[in-house]
Write a protein that holds these residues in place. Structure first.
Motif, PDB file in Angstrom:
ATOM      1  N   THR A   1      20.617 -28.239 -18.982  1.00  0.00           N
ATOM      2  CA  THR A   1      21.748 -27.348 -18.681  1.00  0.00           C
ATOM      3  C   THR A   1      23.054 -28.144 -18.719  1.00  0.00           C
ATOM      4  OG1 THR A   1      20.560 -25.640 -17.471  1.00  0.00           O
ATOM      5  CG2 THR A   1      22.821 -25.976 -16.825  1.00  0.00           C
ATOM      6  N   ARG A   2      23.009 -29.327 -18.103  1.00  0.00           N
ATOM      7  CA  ARG A   2      24.228 -30.177 -18.101  1.00  0.00           C
ATOM      8  C   ARG A   2      24.658 -30.518 -19.517  1.00  0.00           C
ATOM      9  NH1 ARG A   2      21.925 -33.269 -14.205  1.00  0.00           N
ATOM     10  NH2 ARG A   2      21.423 -34.927 -15.667  1.00  0.00           N
ATOM     11  N   GLU A   3      23.672 -30.862 -20.348  1.00  0.00           N
ATOM     12  CA  GLU A   3      23.984 -31.363 -21.694  1.00  0.00           C
ATOM     13  C   GLU A   3      24.006 -30.255 -22.751  1.00  0.00           C
ATOM     14  OE1 GLU A   3      24.741 -34.501 -22.508  1.00  0.00           O
ATOM     15  OE2 GLU A   3      24.483 -35.307 -20.490  1.00  0.00           O
ATOM     16  N   ARG A   4      23.706 -29.035 -22.342  1.00  0.00           N
ATOM     17  CA  ARG A   4      23.674 -27.906 -23.292  1.00  0.00           C
ATOM     18  C   ARG A   4      22.682 -28.154 -24.436  1.00  0.00           C
ATOM     19  NH1 ARG A   4      25.999 -26.144 -19.421  1.00  0.00           N
ATOM     20  NH2 ARG A   4      27.827 -24.808 -19.430  1.00  0.00           N
TER      21      ARG A   4
ATOM     22  N   GLU B   1      26.805 -17.522 -23.549  1.00  0.00           N
ATOM     23  CA  GLU B   1      27.292 -18.382 -24.622  1.00  0.00           C
ATOM     24  C   GLU B   1      26.186 -19.348 -25.025  1.00  0.00           C
ATOM     25  OE1 GLU B   1      30.455 -18.957 -26.254  1.00  0.00           O
ATOM     26  OE2 GLU B   1      30.456 -16.838 -25.748  1.00  0.00           O
ATOM     27  N   GLN B   2      25.965 -19.504 -26.303  1.00  0.00           N
ATOM     28  CA  GLN B   2      24.906 -20.420 -26.724  1.00  0.00           C
ATOM     29  C   GLN B   2      25.491 -21.491 -27.628  1.00  0.00           C
ATOM     30  OE1 GLN B   2      21.849 -17.920 -28.263  1.00  0.00           O
ATOM     31  NE2 GLN B   2      20.950 -17.642 -26.263  1.00  0.00           N
TER      32      GLN B   2
ATOM     33  N   ILE C   1      20.345 -21.922 -21.957  1.00  0.00           N
ATOM     34  CA  ILE C   1      19.580 -22.990 -22.640  1.00  0.00           C
ATOM     35  C   ILE C   1      18.088 -22.673 -22.757  1.00  0.00           C
ATOM     36  CG2 ILE C   1      21.117 -24.918 -22.019  1.00  0.00           C
ATOM     37  CD1 ILE C   1      18.177 -25.119 -20.061  1.00  0.00           C
TER      38      ILE C   1
ATOM     39  N   ALA D   1      23.866 -20.946 -18.649  1.00  0.00           N
ATOM     40  CA  ALA D   1      24.243 -21.692 -19.865  1.00  0.00           C
ATOM     41  C   ALA D   1      23.439 -21.231 -21.085  1.00  0.00           C
ATOM     42  CB  ALA D   1      24.038 -23.185 -19.636  1.00  0.00           C
TER      43      ALA D   1
ATOM     44  N   ASP E   1      20.057 -17.859 -16.103  1.00  0.00           N
ATOM     45  CA  ASP E   1      20.290 -18.938 -17.070  1.00  0.00           C
ATOM     46  C   ASP E   1      21.734 -18.880 -17.578  1.00  0.00           C
ATOM     47  OD1 ASP E   1      19.904 -20.913 -18.986  1.00  0.00           O
ATOM     48  OD2 ASP E   1      18.808 -19.621 -20.374  1.00  0.00           O
TER      49      ASP E   1
ATOM     50  N   THR F   1      18.763 -24.191 -14.092  1.00  0.00           N
ATOM     51  CA  THR F   1      19.697 -25.112 -13.434  1.00  0.00           C
ATOM     52  C   THR F   1      18.966 -26.176 -12.620  1.00  0.00           C
ATOM     53  OG1 THR F   1      19.810 -23.320 -11.859  1.00  0.00           O
ATOM     54  CG2 THR F   1      21.724 -23.631 -13.272  1.00  0.00           C
TER      55      THR F   1
ATOM     56  N   PHE G   1      25.213 -25.084 -28.316  1.00  0.00           N
ATOM     57  CA  PHE G   1      24.363 -26.226 -27.987  1.00  0.00           C
ATOM     58  C   PHE G   1      24.930 -27.516 -28.566  1.00  0.00           C
ATOM     59  CE2 PHE G   1      21.325 -22.565 -28.187  1.00  0.00           C
ATOM     60  CZ  PHE G   1      21.160 -22.478 -26.817  1.00  0.00           C
ATOM     61  N   GLN G   2      24.611 -28.615 -27.872  1.00  0.00           N
ATOM     62  CA  GLN G   2      24.999 -29.934 -28.388  1.00  0.00           C
ATOM     63  C   GLN G   2      23.884 -30.453 -29.281  1.00  0.00           C
ATOM     64  OE1 GLN G   2      27.967 -31.162 -27.849  1.00  0.00           O
ATOM     65  NE2 GLN G   2      28.359 -29.330 -26.610  1.00  0.00           N
TER      66      GLN G   2
END
Ligand SMILES: Cc1cc2nc3c(=O)[nH]c(=O)nc-3n(C[C@H](O)[C@H](O)[C@H](O)COP(=O)(O)OP(=O)(O)OC[C@H]3O[C@@H](n4cnc5c(N)ncnc54)[C@H](O)[C@@H]3O)c2cc1C
Length: 476
Positions: A76-79, A6-7, A468, A466, A464, A188, A9-10
């Motif tokens: 990774t935490r914040e996307r 899944e991509q 990212i 997330a 990976d 990560t 992103f924030q």
């Protein structure tokens, strides 16, 4: 079929900027909020791939694996997408921050940590410039052979990530043949190590080789163990002219059949050589030749060189290249090499272009050349070819020249697809050394089926989760 990670992103915000500055220090986080930062972001928005530009939100200049770890865990935490960057000399857009976010520059991690003359190994950080390592080991009589034409500016981390090659690959191999271990940071944040100063290692999956050519999509490389070899003490360079496009490639196959492995074996068609001569203001030694081979032999004694030159001239004469030019001094040899190294840049100044990095088994290179020329003629696209004939690696530069914008935009993808289908039919693949990156990934299904692509996606997810790290690269 398995999907890509899944991509989602924030957007990058002032809160993220402040958090990054706290993590690694404000002086190493560059953003639009000051003039230096704005200039750096402009630089990081492009590499050497045609005219593509994508601006990142921020650039972080890492100094250690621990800092890389903090930045990746945060992202990774914040996307937030992260694009690792070496020198930005790539030709497939692999270092372009196509989703914005963070550019993670490894250029400040540029220490040669050790040159181990007992084990013939070097331990380096990823930001060491290739030629800087080559010069440092040469002072100790040692040799690090992989020599991309960009070696004066590209970095070893970038070389590893694309498995860079160069003229010497024909005898000495490419980057993968010298990397025996790595330290890398997972998206990560975990720091992993594999291999080392070990010439043998059959302990589990070969993570070192998996990371080679992974284009910064799986992990960020923070330390590299490289094999060194003794530096040959003699070499000789020859430029040989031919009266057809295909004869040089056929002559190369005959050279190997005669038992000769040159230390470089470069092919240039007339227009490529002319472009290189113009770029370097050197006279063209063979203005009437249709194509040329630049051949180097090396070794440890004059007798060894003489024997190789004798085989070389006997074989080349059979293909009509009687009138060879021997570079009779190191200065003359360096001038010929400068012409060769400048061709890539020179051809690109001629017109809007697209460069393809085809590779086929060496013996079928003449057939590939024939097919490329005939496909290009069908689509009305001009082409200039040069490359590493000894490796079957042909750089095909497609030039817009007199084509209208509409014709170029509609015909070029068809022309490239046909070229890659011909490459595949001849047993070859989409890239020999420049990588897939951003611009070539759509052609991957020509050479890989659903099973191979699903396996590669599963590997990406395992490294990976997330998604990212360097999104929209390598996989279609
Ligand atoms: C004039 C010219 C001549 C060239 N000649 C050759 C040639 O002869 N042979 C050849 O193979 N190539 C050649 N190239 C292409 C290019 O120089 C190589 O691909 C080189 O290896 C890229 O290195 P870089 O440091 O510039 O990497 P970049 O362009 O900055 O990055 C390339 C890829 O590596 C990743 N990356 C960089 N550092 C790291 C790291 N530490 N960890 C994880 N990922 C990382 C990036 O994310 C990106 O995916 C040439 C380019 C030019 C402009």
């Amino acid at each position: 079929m398995a999907k890509e990670p899944e991509q989602i992103f924030q957007p990058f915000t002032a809160r993220h900027l402040e958090a990054l500055r706290k993590l690694v220090g404000a002086d190493r986080v560059l953003a639009d909020d000051d003039a230096n930062g704005a200039e750096a972001l402009e630089t990081y928005s492009h590499d050497f791939t045609e005219d593509l530009r994508f601006k990142p939100s921020v650039a972080v200049l890492a100094r250690s694996a621990e800092e890389v770890s903090k930045v990746l865990a945060f992202a990774t935490r914040e996307r937030i997408p992260v694009t690792p960057r070496g020198a930005g000399t790539g030709l497939s857009g692999a270092a372009l921050p196509v989703r914005g976010g963070i550019v993670l520059s490894l250029g400040k991690m540029n220490r040669i940590l050790e040159i181990d003359t007992d084990n013939l190994m070097a331990v380096v950080e990823p930001g060491v410039i290739t030629e800087v390592l080559q010069n440092a080991v040469a002072e100790k009589g040692l040799f690090y052979p992989p020599d991309p034409a960009s070696r004066g500016s590209c970095m070893l981390g970038g070389n590893l990530s694309h498995c860079a090659g160069g003229p010497r690959a024909v005898k000495y191999g490419v980057t993968k043949d010298y990397v025996y271990g790595v330290e890398a940071v997972l998206p990560t944040g975990e720091i992993v190590r594999h291999g080392g100063k070990l010439l043998k290692n059959s302990t589990g999956y070969n993570l070192t080789q998996l990371l080679i050519g992974s284009e910064g999509t799986l992990a960020v490389i923070t330390k590299i163990f490289l094999k060194l070899i003794p530096m040959p003490t003699r070499k000789s360079l020859v430029l040989a002219p031919f009266d057809s496009l295909e004869k040089p490639a056929a002559a190369v196959a005959a050279l190997f059949q005669a038992g000769l492995t040159p230390s470089a074996c470069e092919y240039m068609e007339r227009e490529a050589l002319e472009a290189g001569c113009r770029q370097t203001s050197e006279p063209n030694p063979f203005p009437n030749a249709t194509a040329m081979l630049l051949l180097e032999v090396d070794g440890f004694s004059d007798a060894e060189i003489d024997r190789q030159l004798e085989t070389l001239s006997t074989v080349l004469e059979r293909f009509g290249a009687a009138d060879m030019a021997l570079a009779d001094s190191p200065e003359r040899a360096e001038r010929l090499w400068r012409i060769r190294r400048s061709i890539g840049e020179a051809v690109k100044t001629r017109a809007v272009y697209k460069e393809e990095d085809t590779v086929v088994p060496r013996f079928v290179l003449p057939e590939l050349l024939k097919r490329v020329k005939s496909i290009c003629a069908e689509y009305g696209v001009a082409s200039v070819c040069y490359g590493h004939a000894g490796d079957g690696n042909l750089h095909v530069n497609l030039l817009k020249e007199n084509l209208s914008d509409d014709a170029w935009n509609s015909e070029l993808p068809k022309c490239i697809t046909r070229i890659f289908e011909a490459v595949r039919d001849l047993g070859g693949t989409v890239s020999g050394e420049h990588g897939v990156g951003y611009v070539q990934r759509r052609y991957l299904p020509i050479v890989y089926g659903p099973a191979e692509l699903a396996l590669m996606r599963a590997i990406k997810r395992a490294f990976d989760p997330a998604g990212i790290l360097n999104p929209d690269k390598t996989l279609p």
